[in-house]
Design an enzyme around this catalytic site. Sequence first.
Site, PDB file in Angstrom:
ATOM      1  NE  ARG A   1      -1.648   4.327  -0.891  1.00  0.00           N
ATOM      2  CZ  ARG A   1      -1.521   3.310  -1.752  1.00  0.00           C
ATOM      3  NH1 ARG A   1      -2.113   3.358  -2.916  1.00  0.00           N
ATOM      4  NH2 ARG A   1      -0.819   2.248  -1.440  1.00  0.00           N
TER       5      ARG A   1
ATOM      6  NE  ARG B   1      -2.407   0.555 -10.392  1.00  0.00           N
ATOM      7  CZ  ARG B   1      -2.319   1.052  -9.176  1.00  0.00           C
ATOM      8  NH1 ARG B   1      -3.313   1.727  -8.682  1.00  0.00           N
ATOM      9  NH2 ARG B   1      -1.233   0.897  -8.452  1.00  0.00           N
TER      10      ARG B   1
ATOM     11  CE  LYS C   1      -0.780  -4.153  -6.879  1.00  0.00           C
ATOM     12  NZ  LYS C   1      -0.132  -3.066  -6.160  1.00  0.00           N
ATOM     13  CG  ASN C   2       1.435  -5.248  -3.079  1.00  0.00           C
ATOM     14  OD1 ASN C   2       1.338  -4.583  -4.107  1.00  0.00           O
ATOM     15  ND2 ASN C   2       0.515  -5.243  -2.127  1.00  0.00           N
TER      16      ASN C   2
ATOM     17  CG  ASP D   1      -3.876  -4.577  -0.647  1.00  0.00           C
ATOM     18  OD1 ASP D   1      -4.296  -3.437  -0.389  1.00  0.00           O
ATOM     19  OD2 ASP D   1      -2.706  -4.808  -1.018  1.00  0.00           O
TER      20      ASP D   1
ATOM     21  CB  CYS E   1      -5.392   2.815  -5.724  1.00  0.00           C
ATOM     22  SG  CYS E   1      -5.608   1.565  -7.001  1.00  0.00           S
TER      23      CYS E   1
HETATM   24  C1  UD1 Z   1       1.508  -1.559   0.610  1.00  0.00           C
HETATM   25  C2  UD1 Z   1       0.878  -2.288  -0.545  1.00  0.00           C
HETATM   26  C3  UD1 Z   1      -0.628  -2.001  -0.591  1.00  0.00           C
HETATM   27  C4  UD1 Z   1      -1.265  -2.322   0.741  1.00  0.00           C
HETATM   28  C5  UD1 Z   1      -0.535  -1.650   1.891  1.00  0.00           C
HETATM   29  C6  UD1 Z   1      -1.020  -2.082   3.251  1.00  0.00           C
HETATM   30  C7  UD1 Z   1       2.688  -2.349  -2.138  1.00  0.00           C
HETATM   31  C8  UD1 Z   1       3.210  -1.926  -3.465  1.00  0.00           C
HETATM   32  N1  UD1 Z   1       1.496  -1.850  -1.775  1.00  0.00           N
HETATM   33  O1  UD1 Z   1       1.297  -0.172   0.364  1.00  0.00           O
HETATM   34  O2  UD1 Z   1      -1.196  -2.805  -1.616  1.00  0.00           O
HETATM   35  O3  UD1 Z   1      -2.609  -1.866   0.739  1.00  0.00           O
HETATM   36  O4  UD1 Z   1       0.872  -1.973   1.827  1.00  0.00           O
HETATM   37  O5  UD1 Z   1      -0.907  -3.437   3.399  1.00  0.00           O
HETATM   38  O6  UD1 Z   1       3.294  -3.160  -1.469  1.00  0.00           O
HETATM   39  N2  UD1 Z   1       1.751   5.657   5.964  1.00  0.00           N
HETATM   40  C9  UD1 Z   1       2.135   6.865   6.510  1.00  0.00           C
HETATM   41  N3  UD1 Z   1       3.349   7.371   6.123  1.00  0.00           N
HETATM   42  C10 UD1 Z   1       4.174   6.731   5.267  1.00  0.00           C
HETATM   43  C11 UD1 Z   1       3.766   5.493   4.734  1.00  0.00           C
HETATM   44  C12 UD1 Z   1       2.539   4.982   5.100  1.00  0.00           C
HETATM   45  O7  UD1 Z   1       1.419   7.471   7.288  1.00  0.00           O
HETATM   46  O8  UD1 Z   1       5.256   7.237   4.962  1.00  0.00           O
HETATM   47  C13 UD1 Z   1       0.432   5.095   6.355  1.00  0.00           C
HETATM   48  C14 UD1 Z   1      -0.500   4.981   5.157  1.00  0.00           C
HETATM   49  O9  UD1 Z   1      -1.184   6.177   4.926  1.00  0.00           O
HETATM   50  C15 UD1 Z   1      -1.414   3.863   5.575  1.00  0.00           C
HETATM   51  C16 UD1 Z   1      -0.505   2.960   6.401  1.00  0.00           C
HETATM   52  O10 UD1 Z   1       0.619   3.758   6.761  1.00  0.00           O
HETATM   53  O11 UD1 Z   1      -2.415   4.357   6.431  1.00  0.00           O
HETATM   54  C17 UD1 Z   1      -0.050   1.732   5.644  1.00  0.00           C
HETATM   55  O12 UD1 Z   1       0.701   2.110   4.536  1.00  0.00           O
HETATM   56  P1  UD1 Z   1       1.926   1.237   4.012  1.00  0.00           P
HETATM   57  O13 UD1 Z   1       2.111   0.033   4.857  1.00  0.00           O
HETATM   58  O14 UD1 Z   1       3.086   2.132   3.794  1.00  0.00           O
HETATM   59  O15 UD1 Z   1       1.383   0.768   2.600  1.00  0.00           O
HETATM   60  P2  UD1 Z   1       2.080   0.916   1.197  1.00  0.00           P
HETATM   61  O16 UD1 Z   1       3.512   0.502   1.294  1.00  0.00           O
HETATM   62  O17 UD1 Z   1       1.749   2.211   0.577  1.00  0.00           O
END
Ligand code: UD1
Length: 416
Positions: A121, A397, A22-23, A305, A116
């Site tokens: 986030r 999902r 998915k990711n 995850d 979710c």
């Molecule tokens: C992706 C995955 C999700 C997984 C996560 C961490 C997808 C579609 N989803 O989510 O399943 O749980 O990686 O492995 O690939 N953060 C910030 N600012 C930002 C972006 C992120 O502070 O602009 C923080 C988030 O709040 C979180 C951490 O960084 O604490 C990790 O987030 P991130 O690596 O961005 O995860 P996602 O890309 O949202």
Amino acid sequence: MQKFVVCGGQKLSGTLRVDSSKNAILPIIAGCILTDEPVELQDIPNITDVKKMFDILRAMGAKVETGDGRAVIDSSTISRFEIPHHLAKDIRSSIFMLGPLIAKYGRARVAYPGGCDIGSRPIDLHLFGLRELGVNICEEYGFIDCYCEKIRPTTIHLDYPSVGATENIMMASVLGSGETTIFNAAKEPEIVDLANFICAIGGRVEGAGTSTIKIYGKTTLHSTSYKPIGDRIIAGTYLLGVAICGGSVTLTNCNYNDISLLVNKLHNSGCYFNVESDKMHMEANSRLLSIQNIETQPYPGFPTDLQAQVMALQTVSEGTSVITENLFETRFKHVPELIKMGAKITLRDRMAIVRGVESLSGAEVSATDLRGGASLVLAGLVAKGQTVVDGAHFIDRGYPSLEEKLSSIGARIERV
Ligand code: UD1
């Protein structure tokens, strides 16, 4: 609202093919915007997040044809650059449209993404990266409005190796001229898969899988046929399901390197493994020992995850496990539900102390997010009696036909 009804206590045995990730596929679907030529995606997982990404592309004017597990995406007809709230609200990956839309059309207007509920986030790192590339961004009325004459290749230092921000910056930098470097980039296997996809459509990305990624702008990209990697989180969930029930499983379409940390922990707990290039066999013959310390980290650390699913196993393992969730602040919503089933868990901020019990008992529980929902299904597989897991749509999902997959290896689970 659909539910899963699980009758626990069956040993599991058989072979499962792991679906595409998915990711990996979600950013790749957005990446199809980068080329005017049609792109074929093979082996697409039948999950709601993928369908919603296709809906978003169609709403922008792209042609998406699906069938037989494949999709053909023609983005040359895109004529609208806005993703309204009703399409963005359910799916965080809608944010992936920003990078490719700006790269290709110089503009994008995206409603704040949903997804979710596992914490606040933020998307500040995505927006920081895009601003560094010369994108003007206005955040107003619940929308992120982006405009850019021309992407300005540059060097970007991320404060944190965010998966999504790394992917958005990669996609925003693919077209045009010049070299963009991302320092402290995320290293997840899905980043490597996106880089491979970009290269397959004629782009040039180097260093994916390390903390320094270089993207070399290209002026034209072309069509391809691409198959995403297997889903390491689904693979891990299946392994944990069999570990919790006892039995054996062979997983195909599954890369050991992507889940080696979990495999090593399960091996130390008492499972036996036989690993080949893209398949693995696991046996779990007796009650497992607790994994004493689990801390979620960016890859190659333990994946957040799989935190909820590994906790389900710890509830019935022998000993005490301390699980620390470092990535998302409210990712313990499965804990009160596991406690209803007899688990002994104490929460301290971002830490869960899990004391293994001899057995769980079935109960009516509610999924409130994708992975937490999977954890409750796993707990139901081992619990005495019947467990009803409400909120099947959360699980849908990310897990294609979970009940069929688990039934095929001997579980008693049905959707009602
Ligand atoms: C992706 C995955 C999700 C997984 C996560 C961490 C997808 C579609 N989803 O989510 O399943 O749980 O990686 O492995 O690939 N953060 C910030 N600012 C930002 C972006 C992120 O502070 O602009 C923080 C988030 O709040 C979180 C951490 O960084 O604490 C990790 O987030 P991130 O690596 O961005 O995860 P996602 O890309 O949202």
